[in-house]
Enzyme design. Structure first.
Site, short mmCIF file in Angstrom:
data_model
loop_
_atom_site.label_atom_id
_atom_site.label_comp_id
_atom_site.label_asym_id
_atom_site.label_seq_id
_atom_site.Cartn_x
_atom_site.Cartn_y
_atom_site.Cartn_z
N LYS A 234 0.84 -1.19 0.00
CA LYS A 234 0.00 0.00 0.00
C LYS A 234 0.87 1.24 0.00
O LYS A 234 1.90 1.29 0.67
CB LYS A 234 -0.91 0.00 1.23
CG LYS A 234 -2.01 -1.07 1.19
CD LYS A 234 -2.94 -0.94 2.37
CE LYS A 234 -4.10 -1.93 2.27
NZ LYS A 234 -5.01 -1.82 3.43
N HIS B 142 -7.70 -12.74 1.05
CA HIS B 142 -7.51 -12.29 2.42
C HIS B 142 -7.65 -13.45 3.41
O HIS B 142 -7.03 -13.43 4.48
CB HIS B 142 -8.50 -11.17 2.76
CG HIS B 142 -7.82 -9.88 3.07
ND1 HIS B 142 -7.05 -9.20 2.15
CD2 HIS B 142 -7.75 -9.16 4.22
CE1 HIS B 142 -6.56 -8.11 2.71
NE2 HIS B 142 -6.97 -8.06 3.96
N HIS C 99 2.24 -4.49 7.86
CA HIS C 99 1.36 -3.66 8.68
C HIS C 99 2.16 -2.51 9.28
O HIS C 99 3.25 -2.70 9.83
CB HIS C 99 0.75 -4.47 9.83
CG HIS C 99 -0.33 -5.40 9.38
ND1 HIS C 99 -0.72 -6.50 10.12
CD2 HIS C 99 -1.11 -5.40 8.27
CE1 HIS C 99 -1.68 -7.14 9.49
NE2 HIS C 99 -1.95 -6.48 8.37
#
Length: 291
Positions: free
Chosen positions: A167, A234, A260
């Site tokens: 991301k 996922h 993360h």
């Protein structure tokens, strides 16, 4: 308003380096806001107007997770407008994020994960591709959007590593198992010459797979196997993290592997299957052993 939305999306793309998926989400959410507010002057919009927008969404039974995402998009939009001097202040800052329902991630058992990996049986190109897709997702815990972005030059076969673009186009290096690498090699050897470009995972046209196609691949094998548990990219990501944790992996290490930013996001995986917990208790505790 739509003119300013277009400018904001351009800002996200060029200055924030958001992914196309994120950009599409912001576009959809802000177009909903524009439709609700109509031709209102942006400078005259206050937090009560935005509360009414959220109330409108709630009346349409929009999920809390979607409400939170839309509010995040609205906050970012008005922050951008404030910086540009188009509005004074950010009215969305006065609105609290809807409290989310706590849901445990959907996780496959180890046996079901193994069955899923073994599901593609044939030697056709599509079968080899599907096997490589499944093995890579489960071996690395990456997202579908990250999987389809892998190029051949990102794979370090000797060191069992893959460079992943996550991301915000942040890069990280993740380990990959030998079975996944073998599956990729077998697939690459059978790809059409026109498909042997930069992208690893491609469709019949030679273009990269889409995240939706990856989702469909998993859904098809779930049906074939008759799995009662949900199977999605996922789900494999959650299963990857949970199976590592249950085998004694450090939570910080799992955080790095998943990419993360916050450890609190990774802590969702500290849940333990109750049956597994009771089995461990029965085997280990001296006062719990059955006669």
């Amino acid at each position: 308003m739509r003119k300013h939305i277009a400018g904001f999306l351009l800002h996200l793309r060029n200055e924030k380096n958001v992914s196309p998926h994120t950009e599409r989400g912001y576009r959809s959410d802000l177009e909903q806001l524009a439709e609700f507010l109509g031709d209102r002057d942006l400078a005259g919009i206050d937090h009560q107007d935005l509360r009414q927008f959220l109330g409108h969404l709630i009346s349409r039974k929009v999920k809390k997770s979607s409400l939170a995402r839309k509010l995040s998009a609205v906050r970012a939009f008005f922050k951008y407008l404030d910086r540009k001097g188009i509005v004074q202040g950010n009215p969305a800052r006065l609105i609290a994020t809807p409290k989310q329902d706590k849901r445990l991630p959907s996780v496959l058992t180890v046996d079901d994960a193994q069955r899923l990996m073994d599901a593609p049986k044939g030697d056709a190109v599509d079968d080899l591709r599907d096997r490589a897709v499944l093995e890579t997702l489960y071996s690395t815990g990456i997202r579908a959007s990250e999987l389809i972005g892998i190029n051949f030059e990102d794979i370090n076969r000797n060191d069992h590593l893959i460079r992943i673009r996550g991301k915000g186009r942040k890069e990280r290096i993740v380990p990959v198992g030998s079975k996944a690498l073998d599956a990729i090699d077998a697939y690459a050897a059978r790809k059409n010459d026109n498909d042997k470009g930069t992208a690893v995972f491609t469709g019949p046209s030679g273009n990269r797979l889409t995240a939706r196609t990856v989702q469909r691949i998993l859904g098809n094998y779930r049906k074939k196997l008759g799995l009662s548990q949900k199977a999605s990219p996922h789900t494999l990501r959650h299963s990857f993290a949970t199976h590592l944790l249950e085998s004694g992996a450090d939570l910080r290490a799992i955080q790095e592997l998943l990419g993360h930013a916050s450890l609190s996001t990774t802590q969702r995986y500290t849940h333990v299957n109750l049956d597994s917990l009771m089995e461990t208790y029965d085997k280990a505790h001296p006062r719990a052993k059955k006669k």
